[in-house]
Design a protein around this motif. Structure first.
Motif, mmCIF file in Angstrom:
data_model
loop_
_atom_site.group_PDB
_atom_site.id
_atom_site.type_symbol
_atom_site.label_atom_id
_atom_site.label_comp_id
_atom_site.label_asym_id
_atom_site.label_seq_id
_atom_site.Cartn_x
_atom_site.Cartn_y
_atom_site.Cartn_z
ATOM 1 N N LEU A 144 0.819 -1.220 0.000
ATOM 2 C CA LEU A 144 0.000 0.000 0.000
ATOM 3 C C LEU A 144 0.850 1.267 0.000
ATOM 4 C CD1 LEU A 144 -2.678 -1.099 2.644
ATOM 5 C CD2 LEU A 144 -3.000 -0.923 0.160
ATOM 6 N N ALA A 145 2.184 1.090 -0.101
ATOM 7 C CA ALA A 145 3.136 2.210 -0.117
ATOM 8 C C ALA A 145 3.110 3.013 1.180
ATOM 9 C CB ALA A 145 2.865 3.138 -1.312
ATOM 10 N N ILE A 146 2.807 2.338 2.292
ATOM 11 C CA ILE A 146 2.868 2.982 3.609
ATOM 12 C C ILE A 146 4.239 2.683 4.207
ATOM 13 C CG2 ILE A 146 1.934 2.988 5.966
ATOM 14 C CD1 ILE A 146 -0.794 2.387 4.779
ATOM 15 N N PRO A 147 5.039 3.714 4.533
ATOM 16 C CA PRO A 147 6.410 3.484 5.021
ATOM 17 C C PRO A 147 6.427 2.812 6.381
ATOM 18 C CG PRO A 147 5.825 5.804 5.221
ATOM 19 C CD PRO A 147 4.697 5.145 4.473
ATOM 20 N N LEU A 148 7.461 2.008 6.613
ATOM 21 C CA LEU A 148 7.564 1.247 7.862
ATOM 22 C C LEU A 148 8.365 1.971 8.937
ATOM 23 C CD1 LEU A 148 8.251 -2.341 6.440
ATOM 24 C CD2 LEU A 148 6.059 -1.260 6.965
ATOM 25 N N VAL A 149 9.312 2.814 8.520
ATOM 26 C CA VAL A 149 10.164 3.503 9.497
ATOM 27 C C VAL A 149 9.351 4.331 10.487
ATOM 28 C CG1 VAL A 149 11.946 5.262 9.776
ATOM 29 C CG2 VAL A 149 12.223 3.479 8.061
ATOM 30 N N PRO A 150 8.330 5.098 10.054
ATOM 31 C CA PRO A 150 7.540 5.857 11.042
ATOM 32 C C PRO A 150 6.845 4.964 12.064
ATOM 33 C CG PRO A 150 7.162 6.712 8.834
ATOM 34 C CD PRO A 150 7.940 5.439 8.670
ATOM 35 N N ILE A 151 6.477 3.745 11.673
ATOM 36 C CA ILE A 151 5.849 2.828 12.635
ATOM 37 C C ILE A 151 6.837 2.474 13.735
ATOM 38 C CG2 ILE A 151 4.809 0.546 12.924
ATOM 39 C CD1 ILE A 151 3.847 0.711 10.047
ATOM 40 N N ILE A 152 8.061 2.125 13.328
ATOM 41 C CA ILE A 152 9.095 1.798 14.311
ATOM 42 C C ILE A 152 9.407 3.013 15.175
ATOM 43 C CG2 ILE A 152 11.510 1.103 14.586
ATOM 44 C CD1 ILE A 152 9.608 -1.131 13.699
ATOM 45 N N LEU A 153 9.509 4.173 14.549
ATOM 46 C CA LEU A 153 9.812 5.392 15.312
ATOM 47 C C LEU A 153 8.705 5.692 16.312
ATOM 48 C CD1 LEU A 153 12.078 7.507 15.422
ATOM 49 C CD2 LEU A 153 10.676 8.963 13.975
ATOM 50 N N GLY A 154 7.445 5.477 15.907
ATOM 51 C CA GLY A 154 6.328 5.678 16.828
ATOM 52 C C GLY A 154 6.395 4.738 18.014
ATOM 53 N N MET A 155 6.762 3.471 17.763
ATOM 54 C CA MET A 155 6.898 2.507 18.849
ATOM 55 C C MET A 155 8.034 2.868 19.792
ATOM 56 S SD MET A 155 6.289 -1.144 16.917
ATOM 57 C CE MET A 155 6.467 -2.038 18.458
ATOM 58 N N LEU A 156 9.133 3.396 19.240
ATOM 59 C CA LEU A 156 10.303 3.713 20.060
ATOM 60 C C LEU A 156 10.117 4.999 20.852
ATOM 61 C CD1 LEU A 156 13.161 2.898 17.517
ATOM 62 C CD2 LEU A 156 12.452 1.527 19.467
ATOM 63 N N LEU A 157 9.605 6.035 20.176
ATOM 64 C CA LEU A 157 9.509 7.353 20.816
ATOM 65 C C LEU A 157 8.188 7.565 21.538
ATOM 66 C CD1 LEU A 157 11.108 9.713 18.125
ATOM 67 C CD2 LEU A 157 12.212 8.422 19.958
ATOM 68 N N GLY A 158 7.185 6.729 21.231
ATOM 69 C CA GLY A 158 5.873 6.904 21.865
ATOM 70 C C GLY A 158 5.917 6.935 23.385
ATOM 71 N N PRO A 159 6.558 5.940 24.033
ATOM 72 C CA PRO A 159 6.603 5.961 25.503
ATOM 73 C C PRO A 159 7.303 7.190 26.073
ATOM 74 C CG PRO A 159 7.158 3.777 24.673
ATOM 75 C CD PRO A 159 7.114 4.682 23.483
ATOM 76 N N GLU A 160 8.441 7.584 25.473
ATOM 77 C CA GLU A 160 9.151 8.778 25.950
ATOM 78 C C GLU A 160 8.332 10.033 25.704
ATOM 79 O OE1 GLU A 160 12.155 9.364 27.578
ATOM 80 O OE2 GLU A 160 11.947 7.233 28.011
ATOM 81 N N MET A 161 7.646 10.071 24.589
ATOM 82 C CA MET A 161 6.799 11.208 24.251
ATOM 83 C C MET A 161 5.669 11.362 25.282
ATOM 84 S SD MET A 161 5.093 11.757 20.533
ATOM 85 C CE MET A 161 4.359 13.297 20.025
ATOM 86 N N GLU A 162 5.049 10.227 25.618
ATOM 87 C CA GLU A 162 3.971 10.238 26.608
ATOM 88 C C GLU A 162 4.502 10.643 27.981
ATOM 89 O OE1 GLU A 162 0.452 7.202 28.168
ATOM 90 O OE2 GLU A 162 2.258 6.402 27.213
ATOM 91 N N LYS A 163 5.677 10.113 28.340
ATOM 92 C CA LYS A 163 6.257 10.430 29.651
ATOM 93 C C LYS A 163 6.587 11.914 29.766
ATOM 94 C CE LYS A 163 10.529 9.262 30.688
ATOM 95 N NZ LYS A 163 11.723 8.425 30.989
ATOM 96 N N ASN A 164 7.197 12.490 28.721
ATOM 97 C CA ASN A 164 7.548 13.911 28.773
ATOM 98 C C ASN A 164 6.320 14.811 28.770
ATOM 99 O OD1 ASN A 164 10.632 14.537 28.553
ATOM 100 N ND2 ASN A 164 10.321 12.759 27.243
ATOM 101 N N LEU A 165 5.286 14.400 28.048
ATOM 102 C CA LEU A 165 4.039 15.170 28.076
ATOM 103 C C LEU A 165 3.449 15.164 29.481
ATOM 104 C CD1 LEU A 165 1.727 16.696 26.685
ATOM 105 C CD2 LEU A 165 0.724 14.474 26.089
ATOM 106 N N GLY A 166 3.452 13.990 30.125
ATOM 107 C CA GLY A 166 2.937 13.901 31.486
ATOM 108 C C GLY A 166 3.729 14.748 32.468
ATOM 109 N N HIS A 167 5.081 14.710 32.358
ATOM 110 C CA HIS A 167 5.930 15.512 33.244
ATOM 111 C C HIS A 167 5.680 17.002 33.042
ATOM 112 C CE1 HIS A 167 9.146 12.144 33.886
ATOM 113 N NE2 HIS A 167 8.005 11.893 34.467
ATOM 114 N N ALA A 168 5.539 17.410 31.791
ATOM 115 C CA ALA A 168 5.318 18.834 31.502
ATOM 116 C C ALA A 168 3.998 19.309 32.102
ATOM 117 C CB ALA A 168 5.339 19.066 29.995
ATOM 118 N N LEU A 169 2.948 18.493 31.986
ATOM 119 C CA LEU A 169 1.643 18.880 32.516
ATOM 120 C C LEU A 169 1.632 18.884 34.049
ATOM 121 C CD1 LEU A 169 -0.728 17.019 30.023
ATOM 122 C CD2 LEU A 169 -0.187 19.454 30.098
#
Length: 508
Positions: free
Chosen positions: A431-456
């Motif tokens: 379907l021409a959907i790139p795979l790298v963003p999926i991996i990046l989302g899996m890797l950075l998602g937890p840190e992204m959520e944690k930093n958002l929580g700390h900021a709030l």
């Protein structure tokens, strides 16, 4: 002086007999993987991650092995480009334009030697840039707070694939899918189960190593079977090497310019070696003008993209090591390896895990010399590999992936999960959907959520903290540009790339 001292410590790590041996093995395997059309460095590193765990390697040895595979695959991609007019991976596409015409004219050995020298120069320039820039950026990153890191992660997602011309909306969909997958498991802050469906194995979340091997390696094998199964391809014969010293001197300015341009492109999150290769080739063609015969078998048309993509491969390590944000698909896989080793990439890594950072950098320098020494005399062996039918190569690659994953957890459930990710990756690629963003989302998602929580928590629930500093505002502006520019620059780059390919050789 501190940088020089740390680099010497890195050499002490990289020069141990064990690490030198694995650097040589990684460079050799990487070249083999790069020479096989379509596999590329990201798939090569993904396939070998389970092997690193199986052998019980120390963190620094494992990273030296995988970065050597990365560097070797960037070298190896040129072989099929020159001899078959089929890029070993996407960054090697521009090498076809002049490499294949040189091979058709009986200058295949010369084209392969020039590409090896240009790859060496580009990799060397990129590694020197990494040594100089990474410590500076790491010190700057120490000023980041939770809000700045959240904005930085948004910038990483916004710029993914945009500059290289991929569909921005499909990239956003892929990144969102990766972030969704990262939320599976128990929320550590509240203890709430999320998307586990009562399956005990999902309580700890989805192992991104399974996802990486499945999405990259297994899906690539499925595509390989579909598109290239059957007999090996007929190669252009490689004659004797007749390269003169003046031929090398003639390409040096081109490799120097290409290496610098490639390194700059590699540092940009999401751009990677493809952009480095394309920019190096097109700007060199414009710079030389009528003095060149680009598209007709000009050696400088081989040197420019090879220097560019190898310079970019080192540049892509800069944001990964200093900010924890991958600069390319392969560095996203390397980031997953670091996280699986309980090492958090970022500015503190340069003090807390200095032996790994500087050991890897020193190994890159050593690896470039090893690859140059290895690639010129052994090119005949790598060439013969291309004539081996895929039906004999595929079972070996599949066996490595399955045995490696099973050796990590001894769980058949993980094998089924890996295959499921492989099938999903195959369908997404169709379907021409790139795979790298999926991996990046899996890797950075937890840190992204944690930093958002700390900021709030710091702001007592006020969302204004996310753009409350000049640095955060700057990152948000760059993220907005990263979403908008692909709609402006992407079509222009695609038109120019199509034009360059049209003017180049056509496959038999």
């Amino acid at each position: 002086m501190d940088t020089l001292q740390f680099l010497m410590q890195g050499f002490a790590v990289a020069m141990t007999p064990q690490n030198l041996m694995f650097a040589m093995i990684g460079a050799f395997i990487g070249t083999l993987i790069g020479a096989l059309p379509g596999l590329g460095p990201a798939n090569g590193v993904a396939i070998l991650i389970p092997l690193a765990f199986t052998l019980g390697l120390s963190p620094e040895t494992a990273m030296i092995l995988l970065t050597s595979v990365y560097a070797g695959a960037m070298y190896g991609g040129r072989i099929s480009s020159i001899l078959l007019n089929i890029p070993g991976d996407e960054p090697a596409m521009m090498t076809c334009l002049d490499g294949y015409p040189m091979a058709q004219k009986g200058r295949a050995a010369e084209a392969l030697a020039i590409s090896a020298i240009a790859s060496f120069m580009g990799g060397l320039i990129g590694t020197i840039g990494l040594i100089l820039l990474a410590p500076i950026l790491a010190k700057f990153a120490l000023t980041f707070g939770p809000a700045e890191y959240f904005a930085l992660f948004m910038l990483a997602f916004a710029t993914l694939g945009g500059i290289t011309g991929k569909n921005p909306m499909k990239t956003v969909v892929a990144a969102a899918l990766g972030i969704m997958i990262s939320t599976v498991g128990i929320d550590h802050s509240t203890g709430t189960q999320r998307y586990t469906f009562g399956v005990l194995k999902l309580f700890e979340g989805i192992d991104f190593i399974l996802a990486i091997v499945g999405l990259f390696a297994i899906s690539e094998l499925l595509l390989f079977i579909e598109e290239r199964a059957g007999a090996g391809r007929k190669l252009i014969k490689v004659g004797k090497l007749l390269l003169k010293p003046m031929d090398i001197i003639r390409i040096l300015p081109t490799t120097f310019r290409g290496g610098i341009l490639g390194f700059i492109a590699g540092v940009l999150p999401g751009a990677g070696a493809s952009l480095g290769s394309f920019i190096s080739y097109t700007l060199e063609k414009q710079y030389l003008g009528k003095k060149s015969t680009f598209g007709e078998g000009d050696p400088r048309g081989v040197a420019a993209p090879e220097a560019g993509n190898n310079g970019a491969s080192s540049g892509a390590l800069v944001p990964m090591l200093t900010l924890g944000v991958p600069g390319s698909g392969t560095t996203a896989v390397l980031l997953a390896m670091l996280i699986s080793l309980n090492i958090t990439p970022g500015p503190l890594m340069f003090t807390q895990n200095a032996e790994i950072v500087w050991g890897v950098i020193a190994a890159l320098l050593i690896g470039n010399f090893l690859l140059l020494i290895m690639n010129i005399p052994m090119v005949g062996f790598f060439v013969k590999l291309l004539s081996v039918p895929p039906m004999y190569l595929l079972p070996m690659v599949t066996m490595i992936a399955f045995v490696g994953i099973y050796s990590i957890s001894h769980s058949t459930f993980d094998l089924y999960f890996m295959v499921a990710f492989g099938v999903a990756g195959f369908l997404l690629r169709k379907l021409a959907i790139p795979l790298v963003p999926i991996i990046l989302g899996m890797l950075l998602g937890p840190e992204m959520e944690k930093n958002l929580g700390h900021a709030l928590v710091i702001s007592d629930g006020s969302w204004g903290i996310l753009w409350g500093t000049p640095l955060a505002i700057g990152l948000w502006l760059f993220a907005a540009l990263g979403l908008i520019l692909p709609y402006i620059i992407g079509p222009i780059l695609r038109r120019r790339m199509r034009s360059a390919i049209t003017e180049g050789p056509v496959s038999d």
